[in-house]
Design an enzyme around this catalytic site. Structure first.
Site, PDB file in Angstrom:
ATOM      1  N   ALA A   1      47.187  45.865  51.352  1.00 35.49           N
ATOM      2  CA  ALA A   1      47.200  47.298  51.688  1.00 35.49           C
ATOM      3  C   ALA A   1      48.569  47.905  51.383  1.00 35.49           C
ATOM      4  CB  ALA A   1      46.847  47.483  53.147  1.00 35.49           C
TER       5      ALA A   1
ATOM      6  N   TYR B   1      50.635  46.807  49.190  1.00 33.60           N
ATOM      7  CA  TYR B   1      50.719  46.822  47.730  1.00 33.60           C
ATOM      8  C   TYR B   1      49.974  48.042  47.180  1.00 33.60           C
ATOM      9  CZ  TYR B   1      49.774  45.427  42.896  1.00 33.60           C
ATOM     10  OH  TYR B   1      49.662  45.400  41.525  1.00 33.60           O
ATOM     11  N   ASP B   2      48.772  48.257  47.701  1.00 32.76           N
ATOM     12  CA  ASP B   2      47.980  49.418  47.256  1.00 32.76           C
ATOM     13  C   ASP B   2      48.745  50.721  47.479  1.00 32.76           C
ATOM     14  OD1 ASP B   2      45.877  47.897  46.380  1.00 32.76           O
ATOM     15  OD2 ASP B   2      44.669  48.143  48.184  1.00 32.76           O
TER      16      ASP B   2
ATOM     17  N   SER C   1      40.361  44.977  34.987  1.00 34.65           N
ATOM     18  CA  SER C   1      40.581  45.184  36.416  1.00 34.65           C
ATOM     19  C   SER C   1      39.707  46.379  36.844  1.00 34.65           C
ATOM     20  CB  SER C   1      42.059  45.466  36.568  1.00 34.65           C
ATOM     21  OG  SER C   1      42.348  45.909  37.824  1.00 34.65           O
ATOM     22  N   LEU C   2      39.818  46.816  38.078  1.00 38.40           N
ATOM     23  CA  LEU C   2      39.023  47.971  38.529  1.00 38.40           C
ATOM     24  C   LEU C   2      39.937  49.044  39.111  1.00 38.40           C
ATOM     25  CD1 LEU C   2      36.124  46.196  40.471  1.00 38.40           C
ATOM     26  CD2 LEU C   2      35.937  47.363  38.272  1.00 38.40           C
TER      27      LEU C   2
ATOM     28  N   GLU D   1      27.828  46.361  44.944  1.00 39.15           N
ATOM     29  CA  GLU D   1      28.024  44.927  45.214  1.00 39.15           C
ATOM     30  C   GLU D   1      29.160  44.734  46.200  1.00 39.15           C
ATOM     31  OE1 GLU D   1      28.975  43.188  41.426  1.00 39.15           O
ATOM     32  OE2 GLU D   1      27.114  43.868  40.497  1.00 39.15           O
TER      33      GLU D   1
ATOM     34  N   LYS E   1      32.587  43.558  47.441  1.00 36.23           N
ATOM     35  CA  LYS E   1      33.785  43.172  46.692  1.00 36.23           C
ATOM     36  C   LYS E   1      34.357  41.930  47.368  1.00 36.23           C
ATOM     37  CE  LYS E   1      38.039  44.983  44.713  1.00 36.23           C
ATOM     38  NZ  LYS E   1      38.882  43.839  45.046  1.00 36.23           N
TER      39      LYS E   1
ATOM     40  N   ASP F   1      36.712  38.931  48.255  1.00 40.30           N
ATOM     41  CA  ASP F   1      38.166  38.750  48.219  1.00 40.30           C
ATOM     42  C   ASP F   1      38.486  37.315  47.815  1.00 40.30           C
ATOM     43  OD1 ASP F   1      40.772  39.401  48.361  1.00 40.30           O
ATOM     44  OD2 ASP F   1      40.888  39.499  50.547  1.00 40.30           O
TER      45      ASP F   1
ATOM     46  N   ARG G   1      41.545  34.899  35.313  1.00 44.41           N
ATOM     47  CA  ARG G   1      41.660  36.176  34.611  1.00 44.41           C
ATOM     48  C   ARG G   1      42.992  36.311  33.878  1.00 44.41           C
ATOM     49  NH1 ARG G   1      41.661  41.966  37.609  1.00 44.41           N
ATOM     50  NH2 ARG G   1      43.753  41.283  38.116  1.00 44.41           N
TER      51      ARG G   1
ATOM     52  N   GLU H   1      33.493  35.582  41.218  1.00 43.77           N
ATOM     53  CA  GLU H   1      34.612  35.416  42.135  1.00 43.77           C
ATOM     54  C   GLU H   1      34.505  34.062  42.825  1.00 43.77           C
ATOM     55  OE1 GLU H   1      36.482  38.016  41.845  1.00 43.77           O
ATOM     56  OE2 GLU H   1      37.798  38.158  43.595  1.00 43.77           O
TER      57      GLU H   1
ATOM     58  N   TYR I   1      28.954  38.082  39.064  1.00 42.45           N
ATOM     59  CA  TYR I   1      28.673  39.515  39.078  1.00 42.45           C
ATOM     60  C   TYR I   1      28.799  40.216  37.727  1.00 42.45           C
ATOM     61  CZ  TYR I   1      33.747  39.244  39.959  1.00 42.45           C
ATOM     62  OH  TYR I   1      35.077  38.930  39.912  1.00 42.45           O
TER      63      TYR I   1
ATOM     64  N   LYS J   1      28.941  50.032  40.273  1.00 44.11           N
ATOM     65  CA  LYS J   1      28.871  49.952  38.810  1.00 44.11           C
ATOM     66  C   LYS J   1      27.715  50.811  38.298  1.00 44.11           C
ATOM     67  CE  LYS J   1      30.460  45.186  39.039  1.00 44.11           C
ATOM     68  NZ  LYS J   1      30.123  43.753  38.933  1.00 44.11           N
TER      69      LYS J   1
ATOM     70  N   LYS K   1      37.585  50.640  48.457  1.00 46.20           N
ATOM     71  CA  LYS K   1      38.310  49.697  49.317  1.00 46.20           C
ATOM     72  C   LYS K   1      38.119  50.051  50.790  1.00 46.20           C
ATOM     73  CE  LYS K   1      41.213  46.926  47.589  1.00 46.20           C
ATOM     74  NZ  LYS K   1      42.389  46.886  46.956  1.00 46.20           N
TER      75      LYS K   1
ATOM     76  N   CYS L   1      58.213  29.159  83.501  1.00 41.48           N
ATOM     77  CA  CYS L   1      57.335  30.329  83.548  1.00 41.48           C
ATOM     78  C   CYS L   1      58.184  31.606  83.583  1.00 41.48           C
ATOM     79  CB  CYS L   1      56.444  30.235  84.787  1.00 41.48           C
ATOM     80  SG  CYS L   1      55.509  31.755  85.063  1.00 41.48           S
TER      81      CYS L   1
ATOM     82  N   CYS M   1      57.618  33.297  87.306  1.00 46.78           N
ATOM     83  CA  CYS M   1      58.042  32.726  88.589  1.00 46.78           C
ATOM     84  C   CYS M   1      59.119  31.657  88.438  1.00 46.78           C
ATOM     85  CB  CYS M   1      56.832  32.155  89.333  1.00 46.78           C
ATOM     86  SG  CYS M   1      56.188  30.655  88.561  1.00 46.78           S
TER      87      CYS M   1
ATOM     88  N   CYS N   1      51.348  27.365  83.765  1.00 51.97           N
ATOM     89  CA  CYS N   1      52.166  27.475  84.970  1.00 51.97           C
ATOM     90  C   CYS N   1      51.266  26.980  86.099  1.00 51.97           C
ATOM     91  CB  CYS N   1      52.575  28.930  85.217  1.00 51.97           C
ATOM     92  SG  CYS N   1      53.367  29.134  86.822  1.00 51.97           S
TER      93      CYS N   1
ATOM     94  N   CYS O   1      52.285  31.912  91.707  1.00 52.94           N
ATOM     95  CA  CYS O   1      52.945  32.655  90.618  1.00 52.94           C
ATOM     96  C   CYS O   1      52.412  34.098  90.574  1.00 52.94           C
ATOM     97  CB  CYS O   1      52.684  31.957  89.289  1.00 52.94           C
ATOM     98  SG  CYS O   1      53.238  32.918  87.874  1.00 52.94           S
TER      99      CYS O   1
HETATM  100  S1  IVH Z   1      33.516  43.509  38.464  1.00 49.63           S
HETATM  101  C1  IVH Z   1      35.074  45.045  34.609  1.00 49.63           C
HETATM  102  N1  IVH Z   1      32.404  42.895  40.741  1.00 49.63           N
HETATM  103  O1  IVH Z   1      37.819  42.666  42.151  1.00 49.63           O
HETATM  104  C2  IVH Z   1      34.680  44.745  35.993  1.00 49.63           C
HETATM  105  N2  IVH Z   1      34.742  42.500  40.498  1.00 49.63           N
HETATM  106  O2  IVH Z   1      39.901  44.662  41.951  1.00 49.63           O
HETATM  107  C3  IVH Z   1      35.226  43.482  36.451  1.00 49.63           C
HETATM  108  N3  IVH Z   1      35.787  41.498  42.461  1.00 49.63           N
HETATM  109  O3  IVH Z   1      39.173  41.504  39.154  1.00 49.63           O
HETATM  110  C4  IVH Z   1      35.096  43.196  37.850  1.00 49.63           C
HETATM  111  N4  IVH Z   1      33.983  41.365  43.708  1.00 49.63           N
HETATM  112  O4  IVH Z   1      38.327  39.757  40.860  1.00 49.63           O
HETATM  113  C5  IVH Z   1      33.540  42.925  40.035  1.00 49.63           C
HETATM  114  N5  IVH Z   1      31.272  42.355  42.701  1.00 49.63           N
HETATM  115  C6  IVH Z   1      32.397  42.395  41.993  1.00 49.63           C
HETATM  116  C7  IVH Z   1      33.620  41.920  42.518  1.00 49.63           C
HETATM  117  C8  IVH Z   1      34.774  42.000  41.732  1.00 49.63           C
HETATM  118  C9  IVH Z   1      35.274  41.109  43.649  1.00 49.63           C
HETATM  119  C10 IVH Z   1      37.222  41.396  42.103  1.00 49.63           C
HETATM  120  C11 IVH Z   1      37.490  40.871  40.708  1.00 49.63           C
HETATM  121  C12 IVH Z   1      38.229  41.977  40.031  1.00 49.63           C
HETATM  122  C13 IVH Z   1      38.847  42.682  41.189  1.00 49.63           C
HETATM  123  C14 IVH Z   1      39.256  44.091  40.870  1.00 49.63           C
END
Ligand code: IVH
Length: 524
Positions: A35, A37-38, A83-84, A118, A120, A122, A141, A177, A229, A294, A318, A412, A415, A430, A435
């Site tokens: 979080a 980082y985001d 990435s997404l 779907e 996500k 972790d 990746r 994943e 996925y 998607k 997220k 403790c 007491c 304790c 106490c």
């Molecule tokens: S699709 C081009 N589907 O999330 C699309 N990614 O933040 C490629 N991840 O790198 C990813 N669940 O490691 C996809 N149902 C899901 C996922 C998923 C987890 C991860 C994946 C991706 C990262 C992006």
């Protein structure tokens, strides 16, 4: 901000993000929560949107983060692993839906775009390659173009089919994943603590550690799982028109496809799915940190295309973060009604899991020793759902010089009696029945709603009664000298009368409630 200040901030953010990418992807040793980082990426993105002239091709916002390390042989992905982009709230998700409409609509009203939602997961993204129906290679990746060869490690996963049977496409790359389920994670960490080793901070770190083993037999012993996925390269397979068909193909070839995946018709349905999943995020036996949405139609996807980093046809919604980093100011011990002495962390307040947290449990002596968290450390705090906040571990890279392991106190804090840890038990206690901390806990419990239900007898009042010496244990509640209280602030005639009535009424509570209230050890 003045122009120069903006430029400097943008550069500082980029450096910081690059360093965090290195720690996360190359070292498997992140020093801030996802979080936090985001937040950095979001700030950089905002500045780049406001000052587009500052955007450079090497900005972390323009590249897939991650890099192949030198530990494993490099593998160039035939189809890059992208990435997404993220959406952090419903507004951002709707805005994405509107952008799609603008890109594919023809100006005469909204077009129908079907979506697949779907969980996500972790974990770690992986690409598994089959040739002639046989498992031949698996790669991480990496930076999206080049990953690491983890074939031997992935081969140990029971979830990964080793051959696909007749009729499989000539070439097939299945993406998914790799993750560690909660039960597997808990068993692994229990073993770590038992052996005096540092527990893993979360299932993702544990999965990353398990996968990056030169010795694949260690990976085999760590119980990793897989959800598939997405497809990478496919040659000689059936013609696929939708993502739903892709998932169905993977399923039919024996790949694990998450049963929580749902195809929906509109962005409103997408939002409903996200809300539903978010409310039930802890019902699954593995960690999810959002929903990936998607576009279902593959022709529409081709039309939408991708940026240098992420496809336009997908987005990651997220969930609010449940883990954050903060400073550990002190470790203290609290004594409860049974005398159990529980170490807890005093934290620099941090907003996590929907509330501001300034204290978190450290469970017991062994847990503190295994986690080796020390006052002054930067620590990772987790608050998930209604579960009490917990310190997961320290960020070792940020440990102040000269810090020493924390030592459990011998006496403790309430007491001063010596604390006792019986042989073979995890808890320290304790054992002084007089106490005041134990008395406070016992009386609080006795008066609580689930026991004798004495309204108006809460923490503050019990403390005062104890301090005044008017009560020492639960029995004393029934012989309080009210005259001592009358002249005191906060003890008006009405509140005294109400409390007297509540205490009187508690005498008619049925026996089971009394037994619960007395909280006799080993009496269930
Ligand atoms: S699709 C081009 N589907 O999330 C699309 N990614 O933040 C490629 N991840 O790198 C990813 N669940 O490691 C996809 N149902 C899901 C996922 C998923 C987890 C991860 C994946 C991706 C990262 C992006």
């Amino acid at each position: 901000m003045a122009d120069l200040e903006v430029e400097q901030r943008v550069e500082a953010l980029r450096d910081e993000i690059r360093e965090h990418n290195r720690r996360y992807y190359e070292l498997d040793e992140p020093t801030i929560s996802d979080a936090d980082y985001d937040d950095l990426v979001r700030e950089l993105r905002r500045l780049e949107e406001e000052f587009p002239e500052l955007i450079t091709a090497d900005s972390p916002t323009q590249q897939v983060s991650g890099r192949a390390t030198t530990t494993f042989a490099p593998v160039v992905h035939q189809v890059p692993m992208m990435s997404l982009d993220n959406a952090f709230d419903e507004g951002e998700l709707r805005a994405w839906g509107e952008r799609l409409q603008r890109r594919i609509g023809e100006g005469d009203g909204p077009v129908a775009i079907g979506f697949v939602c779907e969980p996500k997961i972790d974990g770690l993204a992986i690409s598994i390659r089959y040739e002639g129906g046989r498992f031949v290679q698996a790669a991480t990746r990496g930076d999206g173009r080049t990953g690491e060869d983890v074939t031997a490690n992935i081969a140990t996963l029971a979830d990964v089919p080793k051959s696909l049977g007749a009729g499989a496409p000539a070439v097939l790359e299945v993406r998914g994943e790799v993750y560690m389920s909660h039960p597997a994670f808990e068993a692994l960490n229990a073993g770590q603590v038992e052996r005096g080793l540092r527990p893993f901070v979360n299932p993702r770190n544990a999965a990353a550690g398990a996968l990056r083993q030169k010795d694949a037999s260690i990976t085999a012993s760590r119980e990793l799982s897989l959800w598939c996925y997405q497809l990478g390269a496919i040659e000689g397979g059936p013609e696929l028109r939708t993502h739903s068909e892709t998932l169905e193909l993977m399923r039919s070839l024996g790949f694990p496809v998450n049963p929580e995946v749902r195809a929906v018709d509109t962005i409103d349905d997408v939002l409903a799915y996200c809300r539903e999943r978010q409310a039930a995020r802890h019902d699954l036996p593995y960690e999810i940190d959002g929903v990936v949405v998607k576009v279902d139609d593959l022709a529409l996807r081709a039309q939408l295309g991708s940026t240098s980093k992420a496809p336009r046809w997908a987005i990651a919604y997220k969930f609010p973060p449940e883990e954050r980093t903060t400073k550990l100011l002190d470790i203290q011990v609290s004594v409860g009604r049974t005398g159990r002495a529980t170490p807890y962390a005093v934290l620099e307040p941090v907003f996590v899991g929907g509330v501001t947290v300034s204290q978190a449990t450290l469970h017991n002596e062994d847990q503190v020793r295994a986690k080796d968290v020390r006052p002054g450390d930067t620590v990772i705090v987790r608050r998930a759902g209604d579960v009490i906040p917990e310190v997961l571990g320290a960020v070792l890279a940020d440990r102040p010089e000269g810090s020493q392991p924390w030592v459990f106190p011998r006496h403790c804090p309430a007491c001063g009696a010596e604390l006792v840890r019986p042989e073979g038990e995890a808890d320290t206690r304790c054992v002084n029945i007089a106490c005041p901390a134990r008395a406070l806990g016992s009386i609080e419990h006795f008066a609580s709603r689930g026991a004798m239900d004495i309204e108006g007898l809460g923490d503050k009042r019990i403390r005062q009664l104890l301090e005044l010496g008017l009560v020492r244990d639960v029995a004393d509640i029934y012989s309080i000298d009210w005259e001592v209280l009358r002249p005191l602030d906060g003890w008006g005639e009405v509140s005294i009368r109400n409390l007297q009535a509540a205490i009187e009424a508690s005498k008619s509570q049925p026996l089971p409630r009394l037994l619960v209230g007395l909280n006799i050890r080993h009496l269930g």
